[in-house]
Enzyme design. Structure first.
Site, mmCIF file in Angstrom:
data_model
loop_
_atom_site.group_PDB
_atom_site.id
_atom_site.type_symbol
_atom_site.label_atom_id
_atom_site.label_comp_id
_atom_site.label_asym_id
_atom_site.label_seq_id
_atom_site.Cartn_x
_atom_site.Cartn_y
_atom_site.Cartn_z
ATOM 1 N N ARG A 1 1.586 3.696 -10.038
ATOM 2 C CA ARG A 1 2.487 4.792 -10.419
ATOM 3 C C ARG A 1 3.678 4.311 -11.262
ATOM 4 O O ARG A 1 4.791 4.823 -11.146
ATOM 5 C CB ARG A 1 3.032 5.522 -9.184
ATOM 6 C CG ARG A 1 1.987 6.273 -8.393
ATOM 7 C CD ARG A 1 1.411 7.452 -9.174
ATOM 8 N NE ARG A 1 0.606 8.280 -8.317
ATOM 9 C CZ ARG A 1 -0.643 8.008 -7.948
ATOM 10 N NH1 ARG A 1 -1.246 6.920 -8.418
ATOM 11 N NH2 ARG A 1 -1.299 8.820 -7.152
ATOM 12 N N SER B 1 2.624 14.190 -4.716
ATOM 13 C CA SER B 1 3.228 13.233 -3.779
ATOM 14 C C SER B 1 4.689 13.031 -4.156
ATOM 15 O O SER B 1 4.991 12.689 -5.295
ATOM 16 C CB SER B 1 2.538 11.879 -3.861
ATOM 17 O OG SER B 1 1.189 11.997 -3.524
ATOM 18 N N GLU C 1 8.291 8.822 -5.712
ATOM 19 C CA GLU C 1 7.430 8.816 -6.897
ATOM 20 C C GLU C 1 8.020 9.776 -7.928
ATOM 21 O O GLU C 1 7.953 9.567 -9.135
ATOM 22 C CB GLU C 1 6.019 9.272 -6.490
ATOM 23 C CG GLU C 1 5.050 9.268 -7.656
ATOM 24 C CD GLU C 1 3.698 9.885 -7.332
ATOM 25 O OE1 GLU C 1 3.055 9.457 -6.368
ATOM 26 O OE2 GLU C 1 3.295 10.798 -8.072
HETATM 27 N N1 EPU Z 1 -2.358 11.047 5.993
HETATM 28 C C1 EPU Z 1 -1.873 11.540 7.178
HETATM 29 N N2 EPU Z 1 -1.107 12.663 7.154
HETATM 30 C C2 EPU Z 1 -0.824 13.317 6.027
HETATM 31 C C3 EPU Z 1 -1.324 12.832 4.809
HETATM 32 C C4 EPU Z 1 -2.076 11.677 4.809
HETATM 33 O O1 EPU Z 1 -2.107 10.985 8.234
HETATM 34 O O2 EPU Z 1 -0.126 14.339 6.108
HETATM 35 C C5 EPU Z 1 -3.153 9.793 6.000
HETATM 36 C C6 EPU Z 1 -4.612 9.985 6.309
HETATM 37 O O3 EPU Z 1 -4.911 9.012 7.267
HETATM 38 C C7 EPU Z 1 -5.357 9.650 5.054
HETATM 39 C C8 EPU Z 1 -4.377 8.774 4.298
HETATM 40 O O4 EPU Z 1 -3.095 9.186 4.752
HETATM 41 O O5 EPU Z 1 -6.507 8.938 5.350
HETATM 42 C C9 EPU Z 1 -4.458 8.982 2.806
HETATM 43 O O6 EPU Z 1 -4.258 10.346 2.512
HETATM 44 P P1 EPU Z 1 -4.807 11.021 1.181
HETATM 45 O O7 EPU Z 1 -6.244 10.655 0.973
HETATM 46 O O8 EPU Z 1 -4.479 12.456 1.208
HETATM 47 O O9 EPU Z 1 -4.019 10.278 0.045
HETATM 48 P P2 EPU Z 1 -2.492 9.829 -0.071
HETATM 49 O O10 EPU Z 1 -2.438 8.355 0.058
HETATM 50 O O11 EPU Z 1 -1.631 10.620 0.829
HETATM 51 C C10 EPU Z 1 -2.693 9.375 -2.626
HETATM 52 C C11 EPU Z 1 -1.958 9.725 -3.890
HETATM 53 C C12 EPU Z 1 -2.280 11.142 -4.327
HETATM 54 C C13 EPU Z 1 -3.786 11.219 -4.553
HETATM 55 C C14 EPU Z 1 -4.497 10.851 -3.256
HETATM 56 C C15 EPU Z 1 -5.991 10.801 -3.416
HETATM 57 C C16 EPU Z 1 0.105 8.437 -3.881
HETATM 58 C C17 EPU Z 1 1.570 8.473 -3.707
HETATM 59 N N3 EPU Z 1 -0.523 9.586 -3.688
HETATM 60 O O12 EPU Z 1 -2.198 10.216 -1.595
HETATM 61 O O13 EPU Z 1 -1.650 11.363 -5.570
HETATM 62 O O14 EPU Z 1 -4.175 12.521 -4.954
HETATM 63 O O15 EPU Z 1 -4.082 9.522 -2.838
HETATM 64 O O16 EPU Z 1 -6.330 9.686 -4.175
HETATM 65 O O17 EPU Z 1 -0.454 7.380 -4.194
HETATM 66 C C18 EPU Z 1 0.338 12.216 -6.590
HETATM 67 O O18 EPU Z 1 0.542 11.066 -6.981
HETATM 68 O O19 EPU Z 1 1.117 13.159 -6.858
HETATM 69 C C19 EPU Z 1 -0.838 12.469 -5.764
HETATM 70 C C20 EPU Z 1 -1.085 13.678 -5.236
#
Ligand code: EPU
Length: 335
Positions: free
Chosen positions: A163, A235, A331
């Protein structure tokens, strides 16, 4: 086109009704070049703003917003076995993804439905479902805000990271990106390692580009709020990248802590999980809230101010620091 004292409500995905002293919109690169040459040496306060999918305005903006409207998607030709496709900075990102997928070109499909304009994608190296845009960027064309000169940045020169890029660090606020060149494949190797992507695609029968796009879109729609319906900037925080020894320490206290390996050799923690563990998921203070399906996303139900959203983000950060000793980095760019 120059506007004066203009509302930025339509130019930020939180839907905040802040105002800017001036907004200069450019459809043609040469007009932007002329503008910056003409104003060379003046101490104008510029801020480049596409669709504002990653900014939080905490007050009115006293300066000139630069808004790119360069359009056009062009097949530039072949490079080895790949196809180079360029897109103007003002093209809606998902229009480009849709068009490349429909033309059988692979590389962008996992990045389907990310809000915003093409020009913003290299700035913070957008990513989702195991892919980052840096994996496909050939070069980035931009204009210096200081003197109107044009420069093309190779992928390496963009210094991409998680990012981040040179446009968010050393050259922050110094360039207007006008066009991005992508290197796409006619024989794509699909990235299906993230979560349940593979499983979901198998249910559809075949692992085509179109099916990857379909699954990514439905996954996003199930977790992430649509900024046209409810103000948000995706995010709000980055997932913290930490050392293996810190992970081991935390695991003894929090055995369920989700950990992902990071390409750079470190480990990434799920900020969404940390925030949820602090009890913030679905919490609302006035019209500012933590999204109930994805705790990494802050939302504006209608009339929250940028200051209220910022304040909420500070409270979330403080809780995560108190419970886990981890400082969440934003972010979203706070202006
Ligand atoms: N999780 C929770 N609670 C929540 C959200 C997430 O426990 O409320 C845990 C879950 O265990 C899940 C893990 O977090 O397995 C990962 O969650 P998710 O797959 O939703 O992805 P993220 O890490 O929360 C990142 C990116 C997103 C992107 C998704 C999918 C960042 C900051 N965010 O989110 O990007 O869509 O992966 O690849 O790296 C963005 O940058 O605006 C964005 C939406």
């Amino acid at each position: 086109m120059i506007y004066e004292n203009i509302s930025l409500k339509k130019f930020n995905s939180f839907g905040l009704n802040v105002r800017a002293d001036h907004l200069a919109a450019f459809k043609l690169e040469e007009n932007a070049v002329h503008f910056f040459k003409q104003h060379k040496g003046s101490d104008k306060n510029y801020f480049v703003l596409g669709r504002g999918s990653n900014v939080l305005f905490t007050s009115d903006f006293h300066g000139t917003i630069i808004h790119p409207e360069m359009d056009g998607i062009t097949m530039e030709g072949k490079k080895d076995n790949d196809i180079i496709v360029s897109a103007g900075a003002g093209v809606t990102w998902d229009k480009l993804v849709e068009s490349t997928v429909n033309n059988g070109l692979g590389g962008l499909e996992n990045l389907s439905l990310i809000p915003g304009l093409v020009g913003a994608t290299p700035v913070q190296n957008i990513g989702a479902y195991g892919v980052e845009v840096k994996d496909t960027i050939e070069k980035v064309r931009a204009i210096s805000l200081e003197d109107g000169t044009i420069r093309e940045f190779t992928n390496n020169e963009c210094r991409f990271g998680y990012r981040t890029s040179i446009f968010k660090t050393e050259l922050k606020g110094k360039y207007l990106i006008t066009k991005v060149y992508f290197r796409l494949s006619t024989h794509p190797k699909l990235s299906l390692e993230y979560g349940s992507l593979k499983e979901e695609i198998n249910k559809l029968g075949s692992t085509s580009l179109g099916n990857v796009r379909k699954i990514v879109i439905s996954t996003r729609q199930s977790k992430l709020p649509d900024p046209d319906q409810i103000g948000n900037a995706g995010s709000f925080f980055k997932n913290p990248v930490v050392t293996v020894s810190l992970v081991n320490d935390l695991k003894t206290k929090f055995p369920k802590l989700p950990v992902f390996s990071d390409h750079s050799g470190g480990m990434k923690l799920a900020a969404g999980w940390l925030i949820e563990q602090c009890g913030w998921k679905g919490k609302r203070i006035g019209d500012a809230a933590v999204h109930d399906k994805q705790a990494l996303v802050l939302v504006n139900f209608a009339n929250a101010t940028g200051k209220e959203l910022f304040e909420l983000s500070e409270q979330v950060r403080n809780s995560v620091f108190e419970k886990f000793g981890i400082t969440l980095e934003r972010e979203v760019e706070v202006v």
